[in-house]
Scaffold this active site. Structure first.
Site, PDB file in Angstrom:
ATOM      1  N   HIS A  98       0.875  -1.196   0.000  1.00  0.00           N
ATOM      2  CA  HIS A  98       0.000   0.000   0.000  1.00  0.00           C
ATOM      3  C   HIS A  98       0.900   1.231   0.000  1.00  0.00           C
ATOM      4  O   HIS A  98       1.443   1.617   1.028  1.00  0.00           O
ATOM      5  CB  HIS A  98      -0.896  -0.005   1.238  1.00  0.00           C
ATOM      6  CG  HIS A  98      -1.894   1.108   1.264  1.00  0.00           C
ATOM      7  ND1 HIS A  98      -3.215   0.900   1.589  1.00  0.00           N
ATOM      8  CD2 HIS A  98      -1.783   2.429   1.006  1.00  0.00           C
ATOM      9  CE1 HIS A  98      -3.867   2.057   1.527  1.00  0.00           C
ATOM     10  NE2 HIS A  98      -2.998   3.008   1.184  1.00  0.00           N
ATOM     11  N   ASP A 132       1.263   2.509   3.534  1.00  0.00           N
ATOM     12  CA  ASP A 132       0.416   3.693   3.347  1.00  0.00           C
ATOM     13  C   ASP A 132       1.258   4.961   3.459  1.00  0.00           C
ATOM     14  O   ASP A 132       0.761   6.007   3.885  1.00  0.00           O
ATOM     15  CB  ASP A 132      -0.758   3.724   4.337  1.00  0.00           C
ATOM     16  CG  ASP A 132      -1.851   4.682   3.880  1.00  0.00           C
ATOM     17  OD1 ASP A 132      -1.823   5.127   2.720  1.00  0.00           O
ATOM     18  OD2 ASP A 132      -2.733   4.998   4.699  1.00  0.00           O
ATOM     19  N   LYS A 167      -9.141  -0.377  -6.026  1.00  0.00           N
ATOM     20  CA  LYS A 167      -9.174   0.193  -4.682  1.00  0.00           C
ATOM     21  C   LYS A 167     -10.459   0.983  -4.506  1.00  0.00           C
ATOM     22  O   LYS A 167     -10.713   1.927  -5.269  1.00  0.00           O
ATOM     23  CB  LYS A 167      -7.952   1.112  -4.493  1.00  0.00           C
ATOM     24  CG  LYS A 167      -7.946   1.927  -3.211  1.00  0.00           C
ATOM     25  CD  LYS A 167      -7.686   1.091  -1.976  1.00  0.00           C
ATOM     26  CE  LYS A 167      -7.797   1.899  -0.699  1.00  0.00           C
ATOM     27  NZ  LYS A 167      -6.595   2.659  -0.385  1.00  0.00           N
ATOM     28  N   HIS A 210      -4.868  -0.848   5.691  1.00  0.00           N
ATOM     29  CA  HIS A 210      -4.392  -0.125   6.893  1.00  0.00           C
ATOM     30  C   HIS A 210      -5.293  -0.316   8.110  1.00  0.00           C
ATOM     31  O   HIS A 210      -5.898   0.636   8.613  1.00  0.00           O
ATOM     32  CB  HIS A 210      -4.190   1.363   6.615  1.00  0.00           C
ATOM     33  CG  HIS A 210      -5.205   2.025   5.720  1.00  0.00           C
ATOM     34  ND1 HIS A 210      -6.548   1.932   5.946  1.00  0.00           N
ATOM     35  CD2 HIS A 210      -5.061   2.763   4.591  1.00  0.00           C
ATOM     36  CE1 HIS A 210      -7.182   2.599   4.998  1.00  0.00           C
ATOM     37  NE2 HIS A 210      -6.309   3.105   4.168  1.00  0.00           N
ATOM     38  N   HIS A 241     -10.601   0.872   1.431  1.00  0.00           N
ATOM     39  CA  HIS A 241     -10.410   1.811   2.547  1.00  0.00           C
ATOM     40  C   HIS A 241     -11.676   1.682   3.384  1.00  0.00           C
ATOM     41  O   HIS A 241     -12.715   2.239   3.044  1.00  0.00           O
ATOM     42  CB  HIS A 241     -10.227   3.245   2.043  1.00  0.00           C
ATOM     43  CG  HIS A 241      -9.950   4.210   3.159  1.00  0.00           C
ATOM     44  ND1 HIS A 241      -8.770   4.901   3.268  1.00  0.00           N
ATOM     45  CD2 HIS A 241     -10.698   4.557   4.240  1.00  0.00           C
ATOM     46  CE1 HIS A 241      -8.800   5.645   4.371  1.00  0.00           C
ATOM     47  NE2 HIS A 241      -9.968   5.460   4.977  1.00  0.00           N
ATOM     48  N   HIS A 285       1.635   5.308  -1.667  1.00  0.00           N
ATOM     49  CA  HIS A 285       1.292   6.495  -2.464  1.00  0.00           C
ATOM     50  C   HIS A 285       2.594   7.116  -2.963  1.00  0.00           C
ATOM     51  O   HIS A 285       3.448   7.488  -2.150  1.00  0.00           O
ATOM     52  CB  HIS A 285       0.560   7.527  -1.604  1.00  0.00           C
ATOM     53  CG  HIS A 285      -0.735   7.029  -1.046  1.00  0.00           C
ATOM     54  ND1 HIS A 285      -1.942   7.217  -1.678  1.00  0.00           N
ATOM     55  CD2 HIS A 285      -1.014   6.320   0.081  1.00  0.00           C
ATOM     56  CE1 HIS A 285      -2.914   6.652  -0.964  1.00  0.00           C
ATOM     57  NE2 HIS A 285      -2.368   6.101   0.109  1.00  0.00           N
TER      58      HIS A 285
HETATM   59  O1  DOR Z   1      -3.694   9.160   5.692  1.00  0.00           O
HETATM   60  C1  DOR Z   1      -3.955   8.848   4.545  1.00  0.00           C
HETATM   61  N1  DOR Z   1      -3.368   9.477   3.500  1.00  0.00           N
HETATM   62  N2  DOR Z   1      -4.846   7.880   4.326  1.00  0.00           N
HETATM   63  C2  DOR Z   1      -5.276   7.591   3.088  1.00  0.00           C
HETATM   64  O2  DOR Z   1      -6.115   6.733   2.958  1.00  0.00           O
HETATM   65  C3  DOR Z   1      -4.798   8.361   1.921  1.00  0.00           C
HETATM   66  C4  DOR Z   1      -3.494   8.982   2.180  1.00  0.00           C
HETATM   67  C5  DOR Z   1      -3.082  10.025   1.150  1.00  0.00           C
HETATM   68  O3  DOR Z   1      -3.333   9.816  -0.043  1.00  0.00           O
HETATM   69  O4  DOR Z   1      -2.504  11.034   1.549  1.00  0.00           O
HETATM   70 ZN    ZN Z   2      -3.433   4.965   1.423  1.00  0.00          ZN
END
Ligand code: DOR
Ligand code: ZN
Length: 333
Positions: free
Chosen positions: A12, A240, A95, A168, A134, A14
């Site tokens: 997971h 995450d 997702k 998460h 999520h 980003h």
């Molecule tokens: O804290 C988070 N940030 N949770 C998420 O689900 C997305 C993520 C983000 O994209 O910044």
């Molecule tokens: Zn995330």
């Protein structure tokens, strides 16, 4: 003393796009053989063509020794034709974001169990997709994940051949539900293993620990540690890691997201070692994910050395977990 991890995976992640992608992707590809790439860009990655173009932009930075497992942002546009097109392109993940529950989720789903979505779940099941969720409602912040559990259970029960991943996990009560369905699995972050509400707002408010779902009670953290430290095959690591510029964290309207990529493996090794669980780290970060998601990561032996790791104050304008602090395991070059 050294520690070798064979093909660690971050299920997971980003990495954003543009300059931020160039900033953060190399940090993850230095540590991980593969990662599930989140699709919540602006606009979101809705179809296979956009996912493949995004994958190319990632590989241009990381090189081919890193496998980005692309995911599609779940939407009504996920027709059977689009699902099959994605499958032919090697994409097997979608997702689902409930609308408005986190960063860049405005285009998420308002009513999860509507007829239209049930048909999409059926199609995903038939095409062998994995549905990552999520799992939060828009309710009271500490109960959002728990309130979502009946929805998760309903999907798991109705689509027994569809693999579900509860992302998460932050609440101890979720662990039981995930374990009660053969087709349901979970990812666990570093920050939910390390922190509680005390770390977020017990003293001065710490925006760098603010995320969705928010960190919870000591007993929740302990329950997450118990499953991670036991190497339980239903759960795997998903950081995450979510970069936001310092200016978007140290302000009002602070964005949700913890940037943990620079310290992911070092901090995990330290945590597992401190709790006598180093022998389970490989299950949690290397072995469980390929079995859950049915994929083969590229061969990558990642070595950590027991030596002081001074974490930088900033990575291209982004503040990492443990910024300015030191950890006891460092990544070997
Ligand atoms: O804290 C988070 N940030 N949770 C998420 O689900 C997305 C993520 C983000 O994209 O910044
Ligand atoms: Zn995330």
């Amino acid at each position: 003393m050294t520690l070798t991890l064979n093909s660690p995976c971050d299920m997971h992640l980003h990495v954003r796009d543009g300059a931020m992608l160039a900033n953060v992707a190399p940090i993850s590809s230095a540590q991980f053989a593969a990662a599930v790439i989140m699709p919540n860009l602006l606009p979101p990655i809705l179809n296979a063509d956009d996912a493949l173009a995004y994958k190319d932009r990632i590989l241009a930075i990381t090189g081919e020794s890193f496998l980005p497992l692309m995911s599609l942002f779940f939407s009504p546009k996920l027709t059977l034709q689009e699902i099959r097109h994605a499958k032919n392109a090697g994409i097997r993940l979608t997702k689902l974001y409930p609308q408005g529950v986190t960063t860049n989720s405005a285009k998420g789903i308002r009513e999860i169990l509507c007829e239209e979505n049930l048909q999409i779940f059926e199609n995903l099941q038939n095409e062998g997709f994995i549905l990552c969720i999520h799992s939060e409602t828009n309710g009271f912040v500490l109960e959002r994940e728990h309130d979502f559990l009946p929805i998760l259970a309903e999907i798991a029960r109705s689509f027994p051949r569809l693999t579900l991943v509860m992302e998460h996990i932050s609440d101890a009560r979720s662990l039981e539900v995930v374990q009660s369905f053969p087709n349901t699995f979970g990812t666990i972050t570093l920050h939910h293993l390390l922190f509680t509400l005390d770390d977020l707002l017990g003293g001065a408010l710490n925006p760098h620990v603010f995320c969705k779902p928010c960190v919870k009670l000591p007993r929740d953290m302990q329950a997450l540690r118990d499953v991670a430290f036991s190497g339980n095959p239903k759960f795997c690591f998903g950081s995450d890691s979510a970069p936001h510029l310092r200016t978007h964290k140290e302000c009002s309207q602070c964005g949700a997201g913890v940037f943990s990529a620079p310290v992911a493996l070092s901090a995990l090794a330290e945590l597992f070692e401190n709790h006598g669980a180093l022998q389970s780290l490989s299950a949690f970060v290397c072995e469980n994910a390929p079995k859950i998601y049915h994929f083969t990561p590229p061969q990558k032996a990642v070595q950590l050395r027991k030596a002081r790791f001074d974490v930088a104050e900033e990575y291209g304008g982004v503040v990492s977990l443990f910024a300015g602090k030191s950890l006891s395991w460092i990544l070997c070059d």
